[in-house]
Write an enzyme that holds these catalytic residues in place. Structure first.
Site, mmCIF file in Angstrom:
data_model
loop_
_atom_site.group_PDB
_atom_site.id
_atom_site.type_symbol
_atom_site.label_atom_id
_atom_site.label_comp_id
_atom_site.label_asym_id
_atom_site.label_seq_id
_atom_site.Cartn_x
_atom_site.Cartn_y
_atom_site.Cartn_z
ATOM 1 N N ASN A 294 26.716 26.580 57.174
ATOM 2 C CA ASN A 294 27.888 27.460 57.124
ATOM 3 C C ASN A 294 27.847 28.229 55.812
ATOM 4 O O ASN A 294 26.952 29.036 55.606
ATOM 5 C CB ASN A 294 29.177 26.642 57.281
ATOM 6 C CG ASN A 294 30.419 27.503 57.078
ATOM 7 O OD1 ASN A 294 30.499 28.605 57.626
ATOM 8 N ND2 ASN A 294 31.364 27.053 56.286
ATOM 9 N N GLU A 295 28.769 27.943 54.897
ATOM 10 C CA GLU A 295 28.734 28.666 53.614
ATOM 11 C C GLU A 295 27.873 27.890 52.626
ATOM 12 O O GLU A 295 28.357 27.407 51.613
ATOM 13 C CB GLU A 295 30.151 28.824 53.072
ATOM 14 C CG GLU A 295 30.913 29.946 53.735
ATOM 15 C CD GLU A 295 32.293 30.163 53.119
ATOM 16 O OE1 GLU A 295 32.768 29.291 52.378
ATOM 17 O OE2 GLU A 295 32.891 31.213 53.408
HETATM 18 O O1 AHR Z 1 38.100 29.906 57.354
HETATM 19 C C1 AHR Z 1 38.402 28.898 56.446
HETATM 20 C C2 AHR Z 1 37.196 28.513 55.607
HETATM 21 O O2 AHR Z 1 36.810 29.578 54.810
HETATM 22 C C3 AHR Z 1 35.953 28.176 56.376
HETATM 23 O O3 AHR Z 1 35.937 26.867 56.792
HETATM 24 C C4 AHR Z 1 34.869 28.413 55.380
HETATM 25 O O4 AHR Z 1 33.657 28.778 55.969
HETATM 26 C C5 AHR Z 1 35.434 29.468 54.471
HETATM 27 O O5 AHR Z 1 35.340 29.110 53.149
#
Ligand code: AHR
Length: 659
Positions: free
Chosen positions: A379-380
């Protein structure tokens, strides 16, 4: 004169008044040129999608329609959500047992020991109460066994906060073996804050587990299914894809708490519950009762995609826990199980029923493949550790499934050192798709409407995977889904559409929030136990998505793309199926502005203008006024291939013209 004629004349009068108004304002108007014959790019069917994460009670307490909280007593505090109920004359006690011998995933159960003829029992509070609808059917189920030689019956009742019974049923467990018992009943009243009482109706001792209550009016009336009103809001958007399950929830605070898709399929009672990482993330929005039952698991996810016509886009853990939390990583030489999970997920989605994972899909009820074409790795995530792990995933996935397109993370922000490093590395790797995230002020969205005008046309495609204008600042609980934010997002989205050859997918984030159980704001759709509404941002997303067309054509002002001149932002697409030209024009100015749109080479004569607008930038939709910002349409007439429209202050104007 007939009523019909009167109405017709009144309508004509309004149209001519309106045209006079348009003419009056036309003095200082802008002259736009649209060139439908010059196709610049294709708009991918995936262009506008949605991103689901189990945040803000998105799944448990939200989309997953289960009404009982902590149904299997597996929360860290086994009695969370439950209360002993001793009415007058009742006597008894309960015991939580943890044997681990029935199923590893569901180790605990409860023993109810009633010592009075009047019985004894428990109450479940639901997720901030249970939303119950008059005349709707409810399906109760429980795993049970007699723990002594009595034949105690279990009475279940839905009660209002005042204690009035609004629905009831009984089940009669038999023998000492675990069995599932079910009972259905109708509710006699609507109540947003009902509770469920489960009690023995005489003396006796009974073991209970998986105490569950579902409404029957789920999406497609599937037993144990999803909340229909919430799915309907998604279906109404006609989303091109559905990204799932996150978000940071993919990563987990620790690797042990990461999202593992294999634990989310099969019988619900065997799915391994874990804490939801949003439970403790924000001290100002602690949600101690937030867990993941995975009742909405990967099978239900693929099925939902199919139902609403969205391409699935699962995101998987890449061997790294959330870098905002523990930042744990798996040693590279032990990454295999993680990579195998990715390969197996592709097989679960697409494999033949003769394959190991395809067989599991078929056993769950879907022998046909789910047609998975994309998969996100991480993800991030950011840094060298990400690239190192991503390369291993990419090699394994591409060698077995060369057609699967991989979505890659560019970190947390749309700029800065993390982004620059990953952007360079991913381009060097010839990555398929780069996922960019922007949680920024509305002004940023206006200023970045040209962000992709100069992106490399031959490099990776861009997925605007998470974005939302923040009225205060990222993760502030005071952020609002106001019109200023939605308008800025619309302006930015015209820039995405104009660059659809580079940007092939985009999704707002987060998607759902429960009014009493949220952690993060703003969110696209708000719900409580009985109601749901789309925010102003939702209205913008839906307008773009249902009018996506399939080819981008130039829409110019003084021979330039429209990206902020006079505070106007615009894009144009053709819909070859309906043979229409679709213009999206955002007036971000606080004054009315008028524009001539010259449609080159086509003799368009009529169409419609659909407008989203508010003179107040702080306007919001709400449970009580869900339509404050909502589309209003009027006919549009052209003369000599030219359309003149007045754009209200702070408005999004969607124009569809028959060619
Ligand atoms: O959308 C909320 C959060 O924002 C998500 O889980 C993450 O990917 C981002 O930091």
């Amino acid at each position: 004169m007939t009523a019909g004629k009167k109405a017709l004349l009144a309508g004509m009068f309004c149209v001519s008044l309106f045209n006079a108004g348009e003419r009056a304002l036309a003095q200082g108007k802008m002259s736009f040129v649209v060139k439908p014959a010059q196709i610049k790019a294709s708009v991918q069917p995936t262009m506008w999608g949605v991103f689901f994460e189990d945040i803000n009670l998105g799944a448990d307490g939200g989309l997953y329609a289960e009404l009982v909280k902590n149904r299997s007593f597996e929360f860290d505090t086994p009695m969370m959500g439950w209360k002993e109920e001793k009415k007058e004359g009742q006597d008894g006690s309960y015991l939580i047992l943890n044997t681990g011998n029935r199923s590893k995933a569901n180790r605990r159960y409860i023993r109810l020991d009633s010592r009075s003829e009047k019985g004894y029992g428990l109450t479940n509070e639901g997720f901030r109460g249970m939303g119950i609808k008059k005349d709707n059917g409810y399906d109760f189920s429980v795993w049970a066994r007699q723990a002594d030689n009595t034949r105690s019956r279990i009475k279940v009742s839905l009660v209002t906060p005042e204690g009035a019974e609004i629905g009831t049923a009984t089940v009669s467990p038999e023998g000492s073996e675990w069995k599932k018992y079910t009972a259905s009943f109708k509710a006699s009243a609507t109540e947003p804050k009902a509770r469920l009482q489960v009690s023995l109706d005489g003396k006796g001792t009974v073991d209970l587990d998986m105490i569950s209550l579902f409404p029957q009016d789920t999406w497609k009336r599937r037993p144990g299914g999803l909340r229909a009103d919430m799915v309907q809001l998604l279906a109404d958007m006609k989303p091109g894809f559905l990204r799932f399950p996150g978000g940071c929830i993919v990563e987990g605070r620790t690797l042990d708490e990461r999202f593992q898709w294999k634990k989310t399929i099969g019988n619900v009672e065997d799915r391994d519950l874990i804490i939801n990482r949003w439970n403790v993330e924000f001290k100002h929005r602690l949600t101690p009762d937030y867990f993941q039952t995975f009742g909405l698991g990967f099978y239900e996810y693929f099925q939902l995609c199919e139902d609403i016509g969205a391409s699935p886009l699962p995101i998987l853990n890449c061997g790294m826990a959330c870098q905002f939390n523990t930042a744990e990583v798996v040693p590279v030489d032990q990454l295999d199980p993680y990579v195998q999970d990715a390969l197996d997920l592709i097989e679960f989605a697409n494999g033949p029923v003769s394959s190991v994972w395809g067989k599991k899909r078929a056993e769950m009820g879907h022998p046909a493949p789910f047609n998975l074409k994309m998969l996100g790795v991480g993800n991030e995530n950011w840094g060298e550790q990400y690239i190192e792990r991503l390369k291993i995933f990419t090699k394994a996935i591409k060698s077995k499934y060369p057609d699967i397109r991989i979505v890659n993370s560019s970190g947390t922000d749309p700029d800065g050192a993390r982004f620059d490093y990953l952007n360079k590395e991913l381009r060097a790797m010839n990555a398929d798709i780069i996922d960019e995230h922007y949680y920024r002020a509305p002004q940023w969205f206006l200023e970045n409407a040209s962000r992709y005008d100069n992106y490399d046309r031959k490099g990776p495609k861009i997925f605007a995977g998470e974005y939302a204008a923040q009225s205060v600042r990222i993760a502030s609980p005071d952020n609002k889904n106001n019109w200023e934010c939605a308008l800025a997002e619309a302006a930015f989205m015209t820039g995405l559409e104009r660059n659809a050859d580079v940007v092939t997918m985009a999704s707002y984030a987060p998607l759902f929030a429960h009014a009493e159980g949220w952690q993060w704001s703003p969110d696209l759709i708000w719900v409580d136990n009985l109601r749901s509404y789309g925010t102003a941002n939702y209205q913008v997303q839906r307008l773009f998505s249902v009018n996506k067309g399939n080819s981008v054509v130039p829409l110019l002002l003084n021979n330039k793309p429209v990206a902020g001149q006079e505070k106007v932002y615009a894009s144009a697409v053709l819909d070859s199926k309906t043979n229409e030209l679709i213009l999206k024009v955002v007036n971000a100015a606080g004054k009315e502005q008028s524009g001539d749109f010259m449609i080159e080479g086509k003799n368009a004569k009529k169409g419609t203008v659909t407008e989203l607008s508010s003179s107040k930038l702080d306007a919001v939709n709400s449970f009580d006024q869900p339509q404050t910002i909502s589309p209003v349409s009027r006919p549009a007439h052209l003369t000599g291939g030219k359309l003149t429209i007045n754009m209200k202050p702070y408005s999004v104007n969607l124009i569809r013209l028959a060619l």
